[in-house]
Write an enzyme that holds these catalytic residues in place. Sequence first.
Site, PDB file in Angstrom:
ATOM      1  N   ARG A 143      25.171 -19.463  17.931  1.00  0.00           N
ATOM      2  CA  ARG A 143      23.846 -19.587  17.419  1.00  0.00           C
ATOM      3  C   ARG A 143      23.535 -21.453  17.443  1.00  0.00           C
ATOM      4  NH1 ARG A 143      23.453 -14.974  17.721  1.00  0.00           N
ATOM      5  NH2 ARG A 143      22.546 -13.298  16.156  1.00  0.00           N
ATOM      6  N   SER A 184      17.832 -13.020  10.962  1.00  0.00           N
ATOM      7  CA  SER A 184      18.747 -13.450   9.925  1.00  0.00           C
ATOM      8  C   SER A 184      18.432 -15.079   9.505  1.00  0.00           C
ATOM      9  CB  SER A 184      20.178 -13.777  10.803  1.00  0.00           C
ATOM     10  OG  SER A 184      20.524 -12.437  11.281  1.00  0.00           O
ATOM     11  N   GLU A 244      19.982 -20.377   9.719  1.00  0.00           N
ATOM     12  CA  GLU A 244      20.052 -20.378  11.308  1.00  0.00           C
ATOM     13  C   GLU A 244      18.634 -20.784  11.759  1.00  0.00           C
ATOM     14  OE1 GLU A 244      20.734 -16.255  13.300  1.00  0.00           O
ATOM     15  OE2 GLU A 244      18.622 -16.869  13.895  1.00  0.00           O
TER      16      GLU A 244
HETATM   17  P1  FAD Z   1      10.141 -20.565  18.018  1.00  0.00           P
HETATM   18  O1  FAD Z   1      10.356 -19.915  16.714  1.00  0.00           O
HETATM   19  O2  FAD Z   1       8.971 -20.730  18.357  1.00  0.00           O
HETATM   20  O3  FAD Z   1      10.808 -22.055  17.801  1.00  0.00           O
HETATM   21  C1  FAD Z   1      12.237 -22.218  17.528  1.00  0.00           C
HETATM   22  C2  FAD Z   1      12.942 -23.780  17.526  1.00  0.00           C
HETATM   23  O4  FAD Z   1      13.241 -23.991  18.940  1.00  0.00           O
HETATM   24  C3  FAD Z   1      11.898 -24.553  16.976  1.00  0.00           C
HETATM   25  O5  FAD Z   1      12.545 -25.698  16.534  1.00  0.00           O
HETATM   26  C4  FAD Z   1      11.045 -25.016  18.092  1.00  0.00           C
HETATM   27  O6  FAD Z   1      10.436 -26.449  17.957  1.00  0.00           O
HETATM   28  C5  FAD Z   1      12.415 -24.981  19.428  1.00  0.00           C
HETATM   29  N1  FAD Z   1      11.553 -24.847  20.723  1.00  0.00           N
HETATM   30  C6  FAD Z   1      10.982 -23.544  20.989  1.00  0.00           C
HETATM   31  N2  FAD Z   1      10.314 -23.859  22.428  1.00  0.00           N
HETATM   32  C7  FAD Z   1      10.916 -24.894  22.643  1.00  0.00           C
HETATM   33  C8  FAD Z   1      10.993 -25.375  24.065  1.00  0.00           C
HETATM   34  N3  FAD Z   1      10.431 -24.655  25.063  1.00  0.00           N
HETATM   35  N4  FAD Z   1      11.879 -26.670  24.463  1.00  0.00           N
HETATM   36  C9  FAD Z   1      12.462 -26.977  23.143  1.00  0.00           C
HETATM   37  N5  FAD Z   1      12.479 -26.761  21.699  1.00  0.00           N
HETATM   38  C10 FAD Z   1      11.662 -25.346  21.781  1.00  0.00           C
HETATM   39  N6  FAD Z   1      17.804 -14.417  17.244  1.00  0.00           N
HETATM   40  C11 FAD Z   1      19.007 -13.927  17.748  1.00  0.00           C
HETATM   41  O7  FAD Z   1      19.803 -14.972  18.154  1.00  0.00           O
HETATM   42  N7  FAD Z   1      19.456 -12.797  17.706  1.00  0.00           N
HETATM   43  C12 FAD Z   1      18.691 -11.682  17.221  1.00  0.00           C
HETATM   44  O8  FAD Z   1      19.355 -10.698  17.473  1.00  0.00           O
HETATM   45  C13 FAD Z   1      17.487 -12.103  16.652  1.00  0.00           C
HETATM   46  N8  FAD Z   1      16.852 -11.116  15.962  1.00  0.00           N
HETATM   47  C14 FAD Z   1      15.616 -11.577  15.370  1.00  0.00           C
HETATM   48  C15 FAD Z   1      14.714 -10.503  14.811  1.00  0.00           C
HETATM   49  C16 FAD Z   1      13.563 -10.772  14.154  1.00  0.00           C
HETATM   50  C17 FAD Z   1      12.831  -9.525  13.687  1.00  0.00           C
HETATM   51  C18 FAD Z   1      13.308 -11.998  14.339  1.00  0.00           C
HETATM   52  C19 FAD Z   1      11.708 -12.506  13.602  1.00  0.00           C
HETATM   53  C20 FAD Z   1      14.024 -13.038  14.992  1.00  0.00           C
HETATM   54  C21 FAD Z   1      15.106 -12.878  15.336  1.00  0.00           C
HETATM   55  N9  FAD Z   1      15.856 -13.657  16.046  1.00  0.00           N
HETATM   56  C22 FAD Z   1      16.960 -13.469  16.530  1.00  0.00           C
HETATM   57  C23 FAD Z   1      15.316 -15.364  15.946  1.00  0.00           C
HETATM   58  C24 FAD Z   1      14.436 -15.346  17.275  1.00  0.00           C
HETATM   59  O9  FAD Z   1      14.042 -14.229  17.526  1.00  0.00           O
HETATM   60  C25 FAD Z   1      15.098 -16.272  18.420  1.00  0.00           C
HETATM   61  O10 FAD Z   1      15.639 -17.480  17.486  1.00  0.00           O
HETATM   62  C26 FAD Z   1      14.078 -16.763  19.262  1.00  0.00           C
HETATM   63  O11 FAD Z   1      14.977 -17.316  20.475  1.00  0.00           O
HETATM   64  C27 FAD Z   1      12.980 -17.617  18.789  1.00  0.00           C
HETATM   65  O12 FAD Z   1      12.061 -17.896  19.839  1.00  0.00           O
HETATM   66  P2  FAD Z   1      10.741 -18.562  19.727  1.00  0.00           P
HETATM   67  O13 FAD Z   1      10.149 -18.766  20.826  1.00  0.00           O
HETATM   68  O14 FAD Z   1      10.094 -17.657  18.640  1.00  0.00           O
HETATM   69  O15 FAD Z   1      10.914 -19.752  19.159  1.00  0.00           O
HETATM   70  N1  EPU Z   2      26.026  -5.753   5.818  1.00  0.00           N
HETATM   71  C1  EPU Z   2      26.089  -5.347   4.437  1.00  0.00           C
HETATM   72  N2  EPU Z   2      24.677  -5.511   3.775  1.00  0.00           N
HETATM   73  C2  EPU Z   2      23.681  -5.931   4.454  1.00  0.00           C
HETATM   74  C3  EPU Z   2      23.663  -6.333   6.113  1.00  0.00           C
HETATM   75  C4  EPU Z   2      24.805  -6.319   6.301  1.00  0.00           C
HETATM   76  O1  EPU Z   2      26.979  -5.109   4.137  1.00  0.00           O
HETATM   77  O2  EPU Z   2      22.648  -6.007   3.740  1.00  0.00           O
HETATM   78  C5  EPU Z   2      27.275  -5.862   6.324  1.00  0.00           C
HETATM   79  C6  EPU Z   2      27.524  -4.354   6.974  1.00  0.00           C
HETATM   80  O3  EPU Z   2      28.750  -4.129   6.931  1.00  0.00           O
HETATM   81  C7  EPU Z   2      27.272  -4.638   8.642  1.00  0.00           C
HETATM   82  C8  EPU Z   2      27.795  -6.237   8.588  1.00  0.00           C
HETATM   83  O4  EPU Z   2      27.507  -6.787   7.528  1.00  0.00           O
HETATM   84  O5  EPU Z   2      28.562  -3.847   9.223  1.00  0.00           O
HETATM   85  C9  EPU Z   2      27.127  -6.761   9.923  1.00  0.00           C
HETATM   86  O6  EPU Z   2      25.600  -6.463   9.710  1.00  0.00           O
HETATM   87  P1  EPU Z   2      24.734  -6.320  11.013  1.00  0.00           P
HETATM   88  O7  EPU Z   2      25.391  -5.532  12.040  1.00  0.00           O
HETATM   89  O8  EPU Z   2      23.474  -6.000  10.607  1.00  0.00           O
HETATM   90  O9  EPU Z   2      24.848  -7.827  11.539  1.00  0.00           O
HETATM   91  P2  EPU Z   2      24.505  -9.140  11.116  1.00  0.00           P
HETATM   92  O10 EPU Z   2      25.921  -9.855  11.147  1.00  0.00           O
HETATM   93  O11 EPU Z   2      23.857  -9.219   9.807  1.00  0.00           O
HETATM   94  C10 EPU Z   2      23.965 -10.290  13.553  1.00  0.00           C
HETATM   95  C11 EPU Z   2      23.099 -11.412  14.054  1.00  0.00           C
HETATM   96  C12 EPU Z   2      21.920 -10.693  14.299  1.00  0.00           C
HETATM   97  C13 EPU Z   2      22.087  -9.632  15.479  1.00  0.00           C
HETATM   98  C14 EPU Z   2      22.824  -8.534  14.930  1.00  0.00           C
HETATM   99  C15 EPU Z   2      23.509  -7.350  16.036  1.00  0.00           C
HETATM  100  C16 EPU Z   2      23.788 -13.397  12.987  1.00  0.00           C
HETATM  101  C17 EPU Z   2      23.109 -14.641  11.864  1.00  0.00           C
HETATM  102  N3  EPU Z   2      23.130 -12.373  13.086  1.00  0.00           N
HETATM  103  O12 EPU Z   2      23.547 -10.111  12.184  1.00  0.00           O
HETATM  104  O13 EPU Z   2      21.176 -11.583  14.688  1.00  0.00           O
HETATM  105  O14 EPU Z   2      20.776  -9.049  15.804  1.00  0.00           O
HETATM  106  O15 EPU Z   2      24.114  -9.386  14.624  1.00  0.00           O
HETATM  107  O16 EPU Z   2      24.266  -8.216  16.957  1.00  0.00           O
HETATM  108  O17 EPU Z   2      24.534 -13.665  13.837  1.00  0.00           O
HETATM  109  C18 EPU Z   2      19.234 -13.193  14.185  1.00  0.00           C
HETATM  110  O18 EPU Z   2      20.013 -14.229  14.455  1.00  0.00           O
HETATM  111  O19 EPU Z   2      18.178 -13.574  13.660  1.00  0.00           O
HETATM  112  C19 EPU Z   2      19.760 -11.832  14.160  1.00  0.00           C
HETATM  113  C20 EPU Z   2      18.951 -10.770  13.621  1.00  0.00           C
END
Ligand code: FAD
Ligand code: EPU
Length: 334
Positions: free
Chosen positions: A158, A232, A328
């Site tokens: 991240r 997250s 994050e």
């Molecule tokens: P923004 O929120 O618009 O921007 C994020 C940051 O990047 C800001 O600081 C912005 O200024 C900067 N930025 C944006 N575009 C540019 C650019 N072109 N050049 C320079 N800087 C820029 N993330 C994960 O890694 N794994 C996940 O599984 C995951 N699951 C998610 C689930 C949900 C429901 C949500 C809401 C978010 C999740 N995220 C996850 C976080 C998010 O999706 C990612 O971080 C994504 O890459 C953000 O993209 P964005 O275009 O919305 O960025």
């Molecule tokens: N868990 C709990 N309670 C909760 C949530 C999680 O006990 O309320 C425990 C469970 O045991 C589970 C473990 O935590 O097995 C891990 O949870 P999960 O598989 O949901 O994944 P996570 O570590 O919480 C990460 C990423 C997610 C990504 C998923 C799947 C980070 C910070 N988050 O979540 O990314 O989608 O793995 O790979 O690394 C994001 O970055 O925004 C994001 C959603």
Amino acid sequence: MKFSLKSYNTFGVDARCKQLVPIDSLDSLLQALEAHSKTELFILGGGSNVLFVGDLNSTVLLNRISGIDVLEQNSEEVFVRVGAGVVWHDFVSWSVDKSLGNLENLALIPGTVGAAPMQNIGAYGEEVRSYITKVIAVSRNDGSIREFTPEECEFGYRSSIFKHALKEKYIITHVDFKLSKNRVLNSSYGAIQGLLEERMIERASIKDVFQAVIDIRKSKLPDPAEIGNAGSFFKNPIIAKSEFENLHAEWPDMVYYPAGNDHIKIPAGWLIDRLGWKGKVIGNTGCYENQALVIVNHGNATGLEIYEHAMKVQKSVKDNFGIHIEPEVNIIGL
Ligand code: FAD
Ligand code: EPU
């Protein structure tokens, strides 16, 4: 200030800014850089990883640079250049439709292609850094264009150079990727394997893994269209093995994963859940009922209310486990 950012951030926070300017090409970006002082601009993609804690005294550039172009290919791989404003999931779907592998585990992550390198997006056992071949960006300082190799991006869990040493120094306009014609699928992540077995799929295709990831994500994470969130809120902490051993003796049911030889990664969601935060509501904010790591906007929460909720969670984890959990989400305007 006139312009509301409410529909431009997935928390649904009604922060305001001076102006909203869509950028759909390198030229329009360069014009905007000339027309504004560099400290006055904020670049936004899909707004799915930002928390605006107050109004922005800035002009917000909305990155809408489009295009998916095949650069070259060989018997193994296809190399593509993608505009930073392309919706990430649209690009993943494009690749899966063409039976090209590598990105299927990263399906349905919200946001744009240009933000993917920012925090090296990851999910289900994969990180985007493995498939990025180049990041093309414009310097906010002088409008010069720079190409970054993956090594120069300094990708980590991240994290990247764009989130740290070069924070707010570059605007990413395009990202190059390599896609595989002969992908060896990665379905090792427990939930994917479980779902494929439940569906009695023995020889999974790229599309099967893609669909499994979509279904798992939909069952776990709240849809921002229904309930404001940014995924997250905190990163999963990585601590020294010795520190972990002491904690594990006290909390034997703690979930953990090895992170290199001397470190352990602990799911922040487990820590937060174990302290009773899951589903807990404070005013307009809460920890999501199915995933404690996701902080949600239950109504018309301000960015500051969401931030204060997050800080309570952070303190509670520190007080009880001695672990600092780092946000994050990009917190803007503190
Ligand atoms: P923004 O929120 O618009 O921007 C994020 C940051 O990047 C800001 O600081 C912005 O200024 C900067 N930025 C944006 N575009 C540019 C650019 N072109 N050049 C320079 N800087 C820029 N993330 C994960 O890694 N794994 C996940 O599984 C995951 N699951 C998610 C689930 C949900 C429901 C949500 C809401 C978010 C999740 N995220 C996850 C976080 C998010 O999706 C990612 O971080 C994504 O890459 C953000 O993209 P964005 O275009 O919305 O960025
Ligand atoms: N868990 C709990 N309670 C909760 C949530 C999680 O006990 O309320 C425990 C469970 O045991 C589970 C473990 O935590 O097995 C891990 O949870 P999960 O598989 O949901 O994944 P996570 O570590 O919480 C990460 C990423 C997610 C990504 C998923 C799947 C980070 C910070 N988050 O979540 O990314 O989608 O793995 O790979 O690394 C994001 O970055 O925004 C994001 C959603």
